[in-house]
Design a protein around this motif. Structure first.
Motif, mmCIF file in Angstrom:
data_model
loop_
_atom_site.group_PDB
_atom_site.id
_atom_site.type_symbol
_atom_site.label_atom_id
_atom_site.label_comp_id
_atom_site.label_asym_id
_atom_site.label_seq_id
_atom_site.Cartn_x
_atom_site.Cartn_y
_atom_site.Cartn_z
ATOM 1 N N TYR A 1 -39.895 -21.456 25.920
ATOM 2 C CA TYR A 1 -38.874 -21.380 24.898
ATOM 3 C C TYR A 1 -37.837 -22.476 25.094
ATOM 4 N N PHE A 2 -37.161 -22.815 24.018
ATOM 5 C CA PHE A 2 -36.005 -23.722 24.066
ATOM 6 C C PHE A 2 -34.788 -22.940 24.550
ATOM 7 N N ILE A 3 -34.081 -23.509 25.522
ATOM 8 C CA ILE A 3 -32.857 -22.893 26.022
ATOM 9 C C ILE A 3 -31.760 -23.960 26.027
ATOM 10 N N ALA A 4 -30.670 -23.711 25.312
ATOM 11 C CA ALA A 4 -29.570 -24.662 25.244
ATOM 12 C C ALA A 4 -28.677 -24.548 26.469
ATOM 13 N N ASP A 5 -28.227 -25.708 26.978
ATOM 14 C CA ASP A 5 -27.271 -25.726 28.085
ATOM 15 C C ASP A 5 -25.844 -25.554 27.575
ATOM 16 N N PHE A 6 -25.561 -26.091 26.373
ATOM 17 C CA PHE A 6 -24.234 -25.930 25.783
ATOM 18 C C PHE A 6 -24.334 -26.280 24.297
ATOM 19 N N ASN A 7 -23.275 -25.972 23.576
ATOM 20 C CA ASN A 7 -23.263 -26.283 22.148
ATOM 21 C C ASN A 7 -21.842 -26.611 21.712
ATOM 22 N N TYR A 8 -21.738 -27.277 20.563
ATOM 23 C CA TYR A 8 -20.424 -27.612 20.013
ATOM 24 C C TYR A 8 -20.567 -27.887 18.516
ATOM 25 N N TYR A 9 -19.459 -27.778 17.819
ATOM 26 C CA TYR A 9 -19.450 -28.039 16.385
ATOM 27 C C TYR A 9 -19.216 -29.537 16.122
ATOM 28 N N PHE A 10 -19.957 -30.071 15.131
ATOM 29 C CA PHE A 10 -19.725 -31.462 14.718
ATOM 30 C C PHE A 10 -20.342 -31.655 13.340
ATOM 31 N N GLY A 11 -19.544 -32.151 12.410
ATOM 32 C CA GLY A 11 -20.084 -32.521 11.112
ATOM 33 C C GLY A 11 -19.936 -31.480 10.044
ATOM 34 N N ASN A 12 -20.418 -31.842 8.878
ATOM 35 C CA ASN A 12 -20.361 -30.976 7.708
ATOM 36 C C ASN A 12 -21.764 -30.534 7.321
ATOM 37 N N PRO A 13 -21.910 -29.347 6.773
ATOM 38 C CA PRO A 13 -23.228 -28.883 6.331
ATOM 39 C C PRO A 13 -23.860 -29.884 5.364
ATOM 40 N N GLY A 14 -25.136 -30.118 5.572
ATOM 41 C CA GLY A 14 -25.872 -31.042 4.717
ATOM 42 C C GLY A 14 -26.018 -32.436 5.283
ATOM 43 N N ASP A 15 -25.150 -32.828 6.225
ATOM 44 C CA ASP A 15 -25.289 -34.145 6.845
ATOM 45 C C ASP A 15 -26.499 -34.153 7.783
ATOM 46 N N LYS A 16 -27.179 -35.309 7.872
ATOM 47 C CA LYS A 16 -28.408 -35.434 8.656
ATOM 48 C C LYS A 16 -28.122 -36.066 10.015
ATOM 49 N N PRO A 17 -28.617 -35.457 11.098
ATOM 50 C CA PRO A 17 -28.312 -35.972 12.431
ATOM 51 C C PRO A 17 -29.210 -37.130 12.844
ATOM 52 N N PHE A 18 -28.682 -37.962 13.713
ATOM 53 C CA PHE A 18 -29.465 -38.983 14.409
ATOM 54 C C PHE A 18 -28.867 -39.146 15.793
ATOM 55 N N VAL A 19 -29.594 -39.820 16.669
ATOM 56 C CA VAL A 19 -29.202 -39.918 18.083
ATOM 57 C C VAL A 19 -29.161 -41.384 18.500
ATOM 58 N N GLY A 20 -28.188 -41.718 19.349
ATOM 59 C CA GLY A 20 -28.134 -43.070 19.890
ATOM 60 C C GLY A 20 -27.087 -43.194 20.977
ATOM 61 N N ASP A 21 -27.198 -44.268 21.736
ATOM 62 C CA ASP A 21 -26.166 -44.611 22.728
ATOM 63 C C ASP A 21 -25.242 -45.608 22.036
ATOM 64 N N GLY B 1 -23.312 -26.446 11.210
ATOM 65 C CA GLY B 1 -22.652 -27.670 11.640
ATOM 66 C C GLY B 1 -22.488 -27.693 13.139
ATOM 67 N N ARG B 2 -23.516 -27.187 13.863
ATOM 68 C CA ARG B 2 -23.421 -27.037 15.311
ATOM 69 C C ARG B 2 -24.572 -27.752 16.005
ATOM 70 N N VAL B 3 -24.264 -28.344 17.173
ATOM 71 C CA VAL B 3 -25.239 -29.031 18.012
ATOM 72 C C VAL B 3 -25.547 -28.153 19.213
ATOM 73 N N TYR B 4 -26.841 -27.964 19.502
ATOM 74 C CA TYR B 4 -27.287 -27.225 20.682
ATOM 75 C C TYR B 4 -28.022 -28.204 21.595
ATOM 76 N N ILE B 5 -27.443 -28.496 22.755
ATOM 77 C CA ILE B 5 -27.983 -29.497 23.669
ATOM 78 C C ILE B 5 -28.696 -28.825 24.835
ATOM 79 N N SER B 6 -29.920 -29.332 25.125
ATOM 80 C CA SER B 6 -30.659 -28.919 26.319
ATOM 81 C C SER B 6 -31.024 -30.166 27.106
#
Length: 604
Positions: A180-200, A166-171
């Motif tokens: 390689y992928f390198i994350a700038d920061f990360n944070y927890y959000f959501g419940n296991p099994g939920d599907k992510p999407f992105v928008g403004d 349930g964690r987001v890794y942002i680069s």
């Protein structure tokens, strides 16, 4: 009630999404008869030229997003920009996870893939077949890629949502080619099994993370890249819908959700971030396809359509999409989709030269496009998209499809004389139901049909509060000819109401209606008289057999030929006829039969 075309002029009203109606086919007669287009199409404002939900009023500096569908079993991408331009190309291998982003900061979103078998992300900078421009090691098995402009610098980057945590890794930078992928920061959000999407979601220029709980249709998101509870949440869709976000509808810089429903192969769009029904929808795709969204820029399909007689742009888009995507073209009637099943929608290069003929309807249009042995029927309702409503794709060896059988349609003639000051709808002096049953494919039998006349004073059940017990009719009852007029009274009347009343009374599911009025006043809209004269121009004569008891001294008994004015007189007269309205209804049936006989040479 389906697509309805009326000639008063011919009013095009979409009341229920179905196949091409007989009414549409009849409405196309004047289009087929004319050597050139009649009138210009309405400006596209509510819907894009080939089916995409289109902006109503774009905010300054904002561009509407397009939508795409990816077949992960083939790596086949189907994209459509907001203007309706389609394209298809292969990118990736079966099993790749698709997404889009602006990887080179040029303002155009292009494909990306995550290949779990090797853990690499593959990014391409153009919407075309080819190899990746950038690839790098991305994440762990089970990670879900998320792409967006997470810092507002105008460039999209690739980040990770890890459902197991349930964690987001942002680069905020792309990995170097082969890196390689390198994350700038990360944070927890959501419940296991939920599907992510992105928008403004708040229009601040920075895209953030949303989550979709497919089991319930819950949509929730945050407006900042920080740990915390959702800033907004609502339900949209049903379980197992697949969600994507984009700036459509209002086009104000705020992204809102759309869902693809595999069970119906329909995309549903919501124009605000709030709970409610879809604001727009259209049919596209297959059950395993994955939706993507973005500003795809100008698209080139490889199918070049050139049509004579200066067709509106939307016609070309719809025809281009049909050939490009065949059974999966957006908004095809279900019957036509079945008719074309098995044909490939793989990328192709075609140069198509054909003839366009169109006719202006009251606030819609109908058109016929002929390309070699292919005949394509199209309609545009109330300024919306041009869409294919029937076709005979002979070049692909397919039988014609202009609607499923059996078919039932209402034919309504009102006594509006064409004076622009008159209400749009008047009393229905002529009401008929036409049925048509197609002969089975390969059968030597011919199609069959019937015409049933409804006397104008027949009392029927009506779909509005009116009257009481009238003879055998109890409850809400009215004369059938009253259901069409909008000359006061406050009830929701018009041809669609007449169709609803006929359905209530007969139990027949009517596909639509064909409505015409007199149209005899100079400067007034075209009507019955003009329609008959159009036949004369096309076929030399409007001829039919008149039995003695129907002639009434109004036309010549036996085989006769009439112009529009004589046909109108023949249709209107009842006082001098022995059986009054009964004989007039018979005369109406004779005229309808004559119209159908004139349609037969068109091989519809």
């Amino acid at each position: 009630m389906g697509t309805t075309i009326e000639s008063s002029t011919m009013r095009s009203v979409m009341t229920r999404s179905r196949a091409l109606t007989l009414a549409t086919a009849l409405g196309l007669i004047s289009a087929l008869a004319a050597p050139a287009a009649v009138g210009a199409p309405p400006a596209l404002s509510g819907t894009a030229a080939a089916g995409m939900p289109r902006l109503l009023a774009a905010g300054v500096g904002f561009e509407p997003d397009g939508v795409g569908m990816v077949d992960p079993s083939q790596g086949l991408w189907h994209l459509r920009n907001a203007d309706g331009d389609p394209t298809i190309f292969y990118y990736g291998v079966p099993g790749d996870y698709p997404f889009t982003g602006d990887w080179d900061c040029d303002g155009v979103d292009t494909p990306g893939l995550y290949r779990q078998s090797d853990g690499f992300a593959y990014l391409r900078n153009s919407n075309s077949f080819g190899v990746a421009n950038v690839s790098y090691f991305f994440g762990l098995p089970g990670d879900i890629p998320i792409a967006g402009d997470f810092d507002g610098d105008g460039c999209d980057t690739l980040s990770i949502y890890r459902p197991a945590e349930g964690r987001v890794y942002i680069s905020n930078t792309l990995g170097s080619n082969g890196g390689y992928f390198i994350a700038d920061f990360n944070y927890y959000f959501g419940n296991p099994g939920d599907k992510p999407f992105v928008g403004d979601f708040d229009g601040d220029g920075i895209e953030t993370i949303g989550l979709h709980r497919e089991s319930t249709g819950l949509v929730y998101f945050r407006n900042s890249h920080t740990f915390g509870i959702a800033d907004n949440q609502f339900y949209f869709g049903i379980p197992n819908d697949r969600l994507v976000a984009g700036d459509w509808g209002l086009v104000d810089g705020v992204d809102t959700p759309a869902v693809f429903r595999p069970s119906g192969k329909i995309l549903y769009f919501r124009h605000t971030n709030s709970q409610g029904n879809a604001d727009s929808e259209y049919t596209w795709g297959d059950t395993n396809w994955i939706p993507v969204a973005g500003n795809f820029g100008p698209l080139s399909s490889g199918v070049a359509v050139s049509l004579s007689n200066s067709p509106p742009a939307g016609v070309g888009y719809a025809v281009e999409s049909l050939y490009l995507e065949l059974p999966r073209a957006p908004e095809l009637p279900a019957g036509l989709r079945t008719n074309l099943s098995g044909l490939s929608s793989a990328p192709k290069t075609l140069t198509l030269n054909g003839v366009y003929t169109g006719a202006a309807a009251f606030d819609g249009h109908v058109a016929v496009v002929t390309i070699g042995s292919d005949v394509i029927l199209l309609a545009s309702d109330n300024g919306a998209a041009w869409r294919v409503v029937g076709a005979h794709m002979g070049s692909f060896g397919r039988n014609r499809w202009f609607g499923d059988s059996p078919r039932f349609v209402a034919v309504i003639g009102t006594d509006r004389d064409g004076n622009p000051s008159e209400p749009l709808y008047a009393y229905a002096d002529s009401v008929h139901i036409i049925s048509q049953v197609a002969a089975p494919t390969g059968s030597p039998a011919v199609a069959a049909g019937a015409i049933v006349g409804i006397p104008r004073d027949t009392v029927v059940h009506v779909p509005y509060a009116h009257g009481a017990t009238v003879g055998y009719c109890t409850g809400a009852c009215d004369q059938i000819n009253h259901t069409t007029t909008d000359k006061g009274g406050g009830e929701p009347k018009g041809p669609a109401t007449t169709v609803a009343a006929l359905e209530l009374e007969t139990g027949i599911d009517l596909e639509g209606y064909f409505h015409t009025s007199f149209g005899t006043v100079t400067g007034g809209p075209a009507g019955f008289q003009d329609l008959v004269d159009a036949y004369i121009a096309a076929y030399t004569a409007f001829a039919f057999l008149v039995p003695y008891d129907a002639a009434g001294g109004l036309v010549t008994e036996g085989q006769t030929t009439v112009d529009g004015l004589d046909a109108l007189r023949f249709a209107r007269e009842r006082i001098t006829r022995p059986r009054g309205d009964v004989d007039r209804t018979l005369a109406h049936g004779l005229l309808i039969k004559a119209a159908i006989a004139n349609v037969q040479p068109l091989d519809l």
